[in-house]
Design a protein around this motif. Structure first.
Motif, short mmCIF file in Angstrom:
data_model
loop_
_atom_site.label_atom_id
_atom_site.label_comp_id
_atom_site.label_asym_id
_atom_site.label_seq_id
_atom_site.Cartn_x
_atom_site.Cartn_y
_atom_site.Cartn_z
N THR A 431 0.85 -1.20 0.00
CA THR A 431 0.00 0.00 0.00
C THR A 431 0.88 1.24 0.00
OG1 THR A 431 -1.63 -1.19 1.33
CG2 THR A 431 -1.87 1.20 1.18
N SER A 434 2.20 7.40 1.22
CA SER A 434 2.49 8.83 0.95
C SER A 434 3.33 8.93 -0.31
CB SER A 434 3.22 9.47 2.13
OG SER A 434 4.53 8.93 2.28
N GLN A 435 3.17 10.09 -1.04
CA GLN A 435 3.97 10.40 -2.21
C GLN A 435 4.43 11.84 -2.09
OE1 GLN A 435 2.24 9.37 -6.03
NE2 GLN A 435 0.79 7.93 -5.09
N THR A 438 3.85 16.44 -2.56
CA THR A 438 2.45 16.12 -2.23
C THR A 438 1.50 16.44 -3.36
OG1 THR A 438 2.27 18.31 -1.21
CG2 THR A 438 2.86 16.46 0.23
N SER A 441 0.20 13.39 -5.56
CA SER A 441 -0.35 12.26 -4.79
C SER A 441 -1.04 11.22 -5.65
CB SER A 441 -1.33 12.78 -3.74
OG SER A 441 -2.36 13.51 -4.38
N ASP A 442 -1.45 11.58 -6.85
CA ASP A 442 -2.13 10.62 -7.72
C ASP A 442 -1.28 10.28 -8.95
OD1 ASP A 442 -4.37 10.56 -6.09
OD2 ASP A 442 -5.26 12.30 -7.10
N THR A 443 0.05 10.35 -8.80
CA THR A 443 0.94 10.12 -9.95
C THR A 443 1.23 8.63 -10.15
OG1 THR A 443 1.95 12.27 -9.56
CG2 THR A 443 3.17 10.72 -10.96
N SER A 445 0.55 4.28 -8.83
CA SER A 445 -0.26 3.27 -8.15
C SER A 445 0.58 2.01 -7.93
CB SER A 445 -1.51 2.93 -8.95
OG SER A 445 -1.15 2.24 -10.15
N LEU A 456 0.54 6.92 -13.48
CA LEU A 456 -0.86 7.23 -13.78
C LEU A 456 -1.00 8.42 -14.71
CD1 LEU A 456 -2.42 6.72 -10.23
CD2 LEU A 456 -2.28 5.09 -12.12
N ARG A 457 0.11 9.08 -15.08
CA ARG A 457 0.04 10.23 -16.01
C ARG A 457 1.38 10.37 -16.71
NH1 ARG A 457 2.46 14.85 -14.03
NH2 ARG A 457 3.03 14.81 -11.80
#
Length: 869
Positions: A431, A434-435, A438, A441-443, A445, A456-457
Motif C-alpha cells: 500500500t 504517501s507520495q 504532495t 499524490s495521484d501520480t 499506483s 498514472l500520467r
C-alpha cells in the motif's frame, strides 16, 4: 569272468555297437586316452589295438579298474561293468601284447576319463526348515536360507542348481509375500510382504520394563472385566487370553507356523525339461515388531512449553535394550535426548528459519554395545509460525523515461519474508501511504498483491525529476515501511555527432600485432550526461578484422582484432556508426552526422609457410611395414612460393618425409615394445629462403599388435624326491592388453594334460607344476608346455625338470669322484684275468638274446617317456 566267457561276449559287443562305426575305435598300439560316459550299458567296446608283430595272439591288462574293464585276445578293450564318475574320475591301465604268454610289445598305458552324466538328483540338506521373521522386515533382506547338494560333477551344468518357490500356504489375497534367490536359496520378504500384509498375531502391548508375568495379566484382565468369583484358571475368557498371549510370546514355526513355503531345486541351471529336482518346505512364524518408526514428528517453532518435552517414544524388540540418539547431520546444535525407556525429548524451542527439519537416528544396543535392532531414522519437521516481519532494502530506486504512456511499468518492489513460502505467514500486501511532492499524490499506483508500480500520467523531467514514495508492506501480523525513489530520465532527442565525417587512410604491415590501435575517433551527444540517451556506442562495418573499444563517453579506439592478410585483402574501407543504447525519440532518425569513414591500406610482408593443421597427431599399429605411408603433411606459402619439407628428432630412425610432397613413410619397421610414443618435428620452408620456415610437432602413438608370444622366464628346475614340492613356472610377454596376460598353461598333448604331471594356474603369469608319480631313479625330464596369451596365441616351449635326491641344503646330490687303491702288479693281473673270464661267460649267454633285449629296452624307454608326459 573267464577268458572263455570274454570270447563268447565278443559277438554281443559287436551287436551292441552295430549302430556305431567300429573302424573309428581301432588304432595303433600306443598310449591312448579315452573318454567314456558313466553308466554306459555293458558290455561295451571301447577300443581295439592293432599290433604289427605277427606272433601276437593275446593281451594282458593290469592297473586301475580291472574289475570294470577287460581286453579280449584280439585287442578289444571293453567295459564289463558300468563306470561311476562319483567313484573314480579316471583309470590308468597297462596293456601288453603277448605271444604265447611272452610279452612281445608294450607295455602301453591307457587313460580312461569317466565323463559325468546327470544321474544324480539334487537334494536338500534338511527335509524341512524353520525360520522366524519380524513384521515390517526390509524387503529383499534374507532372513533364512535353504541349501541343496548334487553329487554330479561340479564343473558341469549337471551340478549347477537353481532354486524356486513353488507354493506359499496360506495364499494371502493372491499376493506373494516371500521370495527366494534362484542362485543362493536365500529367502526374504517381498515389498508387499514388508508392508502391512505380513502381520504378527495380535497381543497385549507392554511398555519398556513393564511386568509381563501372569499376575500382571490378571490385573489387566480385571481392568477390562468386572471382578468375578470364578477363579482365573477356571475362567474360560481368562484362559483364552492367557493361551493366546503365551502362543504369541513363544511362537514355534515347527509346531505352529504362520506360513509354509514349498521350495524346489533343479539341476542343469533349471533351464531344461530333463532337469532333476528335489523339494523341501520352510515353516515360518511371524514375530511382532515393536521397533516401529513414530515419525514424521511435527513441532511448531517457538513452542511455549516446559522443556524437556516428550515428543515421541520408541520400543525395541529386546526388553533390556539400551537406546542411543545421534544426529545424522553434524550440526553444532542438537536439542534432542532419549531416555532409558525410549522417550525422545526436545530440550528447547526450535526455529524453522534456522533449520526446518532434523533427522534423528535411534540405536538399540545390548550391554555389549551390539545392535539388537536396525538403526531407525526419525524426521522431525519444524512447522512455521508468523514470527518474521517483511524486509525491504533501505531505498529502492526506479527510472522511467519521460513521456511514457499512462499505465507504463515503473518497477516492482522486492520485499522478503523469512516465514515459510506459500503460506499465509508469507503472503504480503502492498500500500502507498504517501507520495512527494504532495502535489503528485495521484501520480503512481501499486498492485497490492505483487508490488508492481505504474505511472498514472505523463511525466516530464523539467516538471519533476525525482519522486519519493512511502510504501507499507504487511503480512497478517507484521508490517514494514519501504522507501521508493522514482527518477524521470531524459528522452533521447539529440543525435551523436562525429568531429569529422572521414578520417582519411593509414597503412599497416600485414604482420601488425593484434590489439594495435589504428585510429582514435570522437563524437559528442547533447542529451543529459550519464544517461542512456547520451551514452555513445560505436559499430564498425566493412572489415571484421577491426573493432572499436570505448567507455561510452564519446571517445573510441579502432584496434586490430584479427590478423591481416595482404593476399586476402589489401584494402579496407571502414564505416563507423555512433549510436545510443536508448531508442531515439519518435520521429527522430540517425543521419550522416552520426557516421564517419576510414581507409586502411595493408602492406605486404614475406610470411612463413602455413600448415593446414595446427596439431599433428598420429596413431598407427606397430605392424606397419617398411615403406608404408603414414601421413601427408600439407602446407603452403602465403605468397605462393615453392616450399619444401624436412623431418627432425627421429631418434629411432623409423620415419622419412618426401621433401617435395610432405608424405611421411616408415623407413624401418615400427616396434611398440621399444618405444610406445615419440615426437618428431616437421619443418616447412621456402626453397628460395630456407630461413623463412615454420615448424609443427608430430606426435606418434603406436598401437600394440600381438607380435610376441609368452616366454618362459626360466627353462630349468629340479625336484627333490624325498621332499616333493611343486615347481613355479613363470612367463612374460612384452605385448600389452589384450595381447598379454593372463596366460594359460597346458601340456603340448592332444588333451593338454599329462598322467604324471599336473599344471595348476596360480595367477595371471604363473603356474604350478606338480609331479604325481616320482621315478625310481634320478632323471631329467623334458616337458613341452604351451603358454598362450589372452588372445590365445602361444607356442610349445621346452622346460627341463631334474628329479633327484637332494643334499641337506636342498640341491641335487652329485657323487664325488672315487680314488683308486694302490694294488701291486700281481693282484692286479689276477683280478683282470678273473674279470675277463666272467665277461666271456656272460657274453656267450647274452649274445643270443641281444637283439630281443635291445628291442625290449627301446620299447621300455618309449613307455617311460609316454608315461611321464
Amino acid at each position: 569272468m573267464t577268458p572263455m566267457v570274454h570270447l563268447l561276449l565278443l559277438p554281443l559287443l559287436f551287436s551292441i555297437a552295430g549302430g556305431e562305426d567300429l573302424e573309428e575305435k581301432k588304432g595303433p598300439f600306443e598310449n591312448t586316452v579315452l573318454d567314456v560316459p558313466e553308466a554306459t550299458p555293458v558290455p561295451y567296446p571301447l577300443y581295439q589295438f592293432q599290433v604289427n608283430h605277427p606272433d601276437v595272439n593275446n593281451f594282458s591288462l593290469s592297473g586301475e579298474g580291472g574289475q570294470d574293464i577287460s581286453i579280449s585276445k584280439d585287442g578289444w578293450l571293453y567295459l564289463k561293468s558300468p563306470l561311476d564318475w562319483s567313484r573314480d574320475e579316471h583309470y590308468i591301465l597297462k596293456v601288453e601284447a603277448l605271444a604265447d604268454d611272452e610279452v612281445v610289445d608294450g607295455p602301453i598305458y591307457v587313460t580312461i576319463n569317466v565323463l559325468d552324466v546327470n544321474n544324480n538328483a539334487p537334494f536338500f540338506n534338511q527335509s524341512f526348515y524353520t525360520a522366524v521373521v519380524r513384521e515390517n522386515s526390509p524387503a529383499g533382506v534374507p532372513f533364512t536360507r535353504v541349501f541343496a547338494l548334487d553329487r554330479d560333477d561340479p564343473e558341469t551344468p549337471n551340478a549347477v542348481l537353481r532354486y524356486s518357490l513353488i507354493a506359499e500356504i496360506p495364499s494371502t489375497q493372491n499376493t506373494q509375500l516371500f521370495q527366494i534367490s534362484p542362485d543362493t536359496g536365500e529367502i526374504s520378504t517381498t515389498e508387499q510382504g514388508r508392508q502391512k500384509l505380513l502381520e504378527a498375531r495380535g497381543g497385549i502391548q507392554y511398555g519398556i520394563g513393564e511386568d509381563r508375568s501372569v499376575e500382571s495379566l490378571k490385573r489387566r484382565f480385571d481392568d477390562y472385566c468386572s471382578v468375578q468369583e470364578i477363579p482365573y484358571e477356571h475362567n474360560p475368557f481368562f484362559t483364552c487370553v492367557q493361551k493366546a498371549e503365551m502362543r504369541r510370546r513363544n511362537v514355534d514355526p515347527l509346531e505352529d507356523p504362520d506360513y509354509t513355503l514349498f521350495v524346489r531345486v533343479e539341476d542343469l541351471e533349471g533351464a531344461s525339461e530333463n532337469a532333476l529336482s528335489g523339494n523341501t518346505r520352510v515353516q515360518i512364524a511371524v514375530q511382532q515388531n515393536l521397533w516401529k518408526n513414530p515419525g514424521p514428528i511435527r513441532i511448531k517453532e517457538n513452542l511455549d512449553e516446559t522443556y524437556p518435552l516428550v515428543i515421541a517414544k520408541v520400543q525395541s524388540n529386546e526388553p533390556d535394550a539400551i537406546y542411543e540418539l545421534v544426529q545424522k547431520e553434524r550440526m553444532l546444535k542438537f536439542p534432542f535426548l532419549i531416555t532409558a525407556n525410549g522417550e525422545i525429548l526436545l530440550t528447547e524451542q526450535l526455529d524453522r528459519e534456522e533449520k526446518n527439519m532434523y533427522t534423528l537416528v535411534v540405536m538399540a544396543k545390548d550391554k555389549n554395545d551390539q545392535e539388537v535392532d536396525p538403526p531407525m531414522e526419525i524426521h522431525v519437521l519444524v512447522e512455521d509460525v508468523n514470527d518474521n516481519a517483511p524486509v525491504c532494502e533501505e531505498e529502492t530506486v526506479f527510472e522511467i523515461q519521460e513521456d511514457e504512456p499512462v499505465g507504463s511499468l515503473v518497477g516492482r518492489l522486492m520485499v522478503h519474508d523469512s516465514d515459510q513460502e506459500e503460506t499465509l505467514n508469507s503472503i504480503l500486501t502492498y500500500t502507498i501511504i504517501s507520495q512527494s511532492p504532495t502535489i503528485a499524490s495521484d501520480t503512481f499506483s501499486i498492485d497490492e498483491a505483487s508490488g508492481t508500480i505504474r505511472a498514472l500520467r505523463l511525466l516530464r523531467r523539467r516538471e519533476q525529476a525525482v519522486y519519493n514514495l512511502n510504501v507499507r508492506v504487511s503480512d497478517p501480523d507484521f508490517s514494514t515501511n519501504c522507501k521508493v525513489v522514482i527518477k524521470v530520465i531524459d528522452v533521447n532527442n539529440q543525435l551523436p555527432v562525429f568531429e569529422v565525417n572521414d578520417y582519411g587512410n593509414a597503412t599497416l604491415a600485414e604482420d601488425t600485432p593484434l590489439g594495435h590501435t589504428v585510429l582514435t575517433i570522437k563524437a559528442t551527444d547533447n542529451d543529459d550526461p550519464d544517461t542512456g540517451s547520451s551514452m555513445i556506442e560505436f559499430t564498425i562495418t566493412g572489415g571484421d578484422v577491426f573493432a572499436v573499444e570505448t567507455d561510452g563517453k564519446g571517445v573510441g579506439h579502432v584496434v586490430l582484432a584479427k590478423p591481416l592478410d595482404f593476399e586476402s585483402s589489401s584494402t579496407y574501407r571502414l564505416q563507423i556508426d555512433a549510436r545510443n543504447p536508448e531508442p531515439l525519440m519518435t520521429g527522430l532518425k540517425y543521419g550522416s552526422e552520426s557516421t564517419t569513414f576510414f581507409t586502411v591500406l595493408v602492406a605486404d610482408v614475406d610470411e612463413v609457410p602455413e600448415f593446414s593443421l595446427d596439431i599433428l597427431d598420429l596413431t598407427v599399429h606397430e605392424n606397419f611395414t617398411k615403406g608404408s605411408v603414414l601421413l601427408t603433411v600439407e602446407a603452403k606459402d602465403p605468397e605462393g612460393k615453392e616450399i619444401g619439407f624436412k623431418l627432425d628428432g627421429d631418434t629411432e630412425g623409423w620415419l622419412e618425409i618426401d621433401p617435395a610432397t610432405g608424405v611421411i613413410k616408415t623407413k624401418e619397421n615400427l616396434d611398440r615394445e621399444k618405444v610406445e610414443t615419440f615426437k618428431v618435428t616437421v619443418t616447412a620452408f621456402e626453397k628460395e629462403n630456407p630461413k623463412n620456415s615454420a615448424e609443427r610437432d608430430l606426435h606418434v602413438r603406436l598401437l600394440d599388435v600381438n607380435d610376441n608370444t609368452p616366454k618362459l622366464i626360466t627353462t630349468q628346475a629340479f625336484i627333490c624326491t624325498k621332499n616333493v614340492k611343486p615347481v613355479l613356472i613363470m612367463a612374460q610377454d612384452p605385448d600389452s592388453n589384450p595381447f598379454s596376460q593372463p596366460f594359460t598353461f597346458t601340456f603340448a598333448t592332444k588333451t593338454g594334460k599329462s598322467p604324471n604331471w599336473e599344471l595348476d594356474q596360480i595367477d595371471a603369469t604363473t603356474a604350478e607344476l606338480k609331479l604325481k608319480k616320482p621315478p625310481t631313479e634320478d632323471k631329467t625330464f623334458s616337458l613341452a608346455i604351451v603358454i598362450k596369451d589372452n588372445a590365445g596365441v602361444g607356442v610349445p616351449q621346452k622346460f627341463e625338470v631334474k628329479v633327484c635326491n637332494c643334499t641337506e641344503l636342498g640341491y641335487c646330490y652329485i657323487a664325488p669322484e672315487g680314488k683308486a687303491f694302490g694294488l701291486g702288479m700281481g693282484p692286479t693281473i689276477g683280478i683282470l684275468v678273473g674279470i675277463l673270464g666272467f665277461c666271456v661267460i656272460v657274453f656267450i649267454v647274452v649274445i643270443k638274446r641281444i637283439s630281443k633285449k635291445s628291442q625290449r629296452q627301446a620299447q621300455t624307454g618309449e613307455e617311460e617317456r609316454n608315461a611321464m608326459m
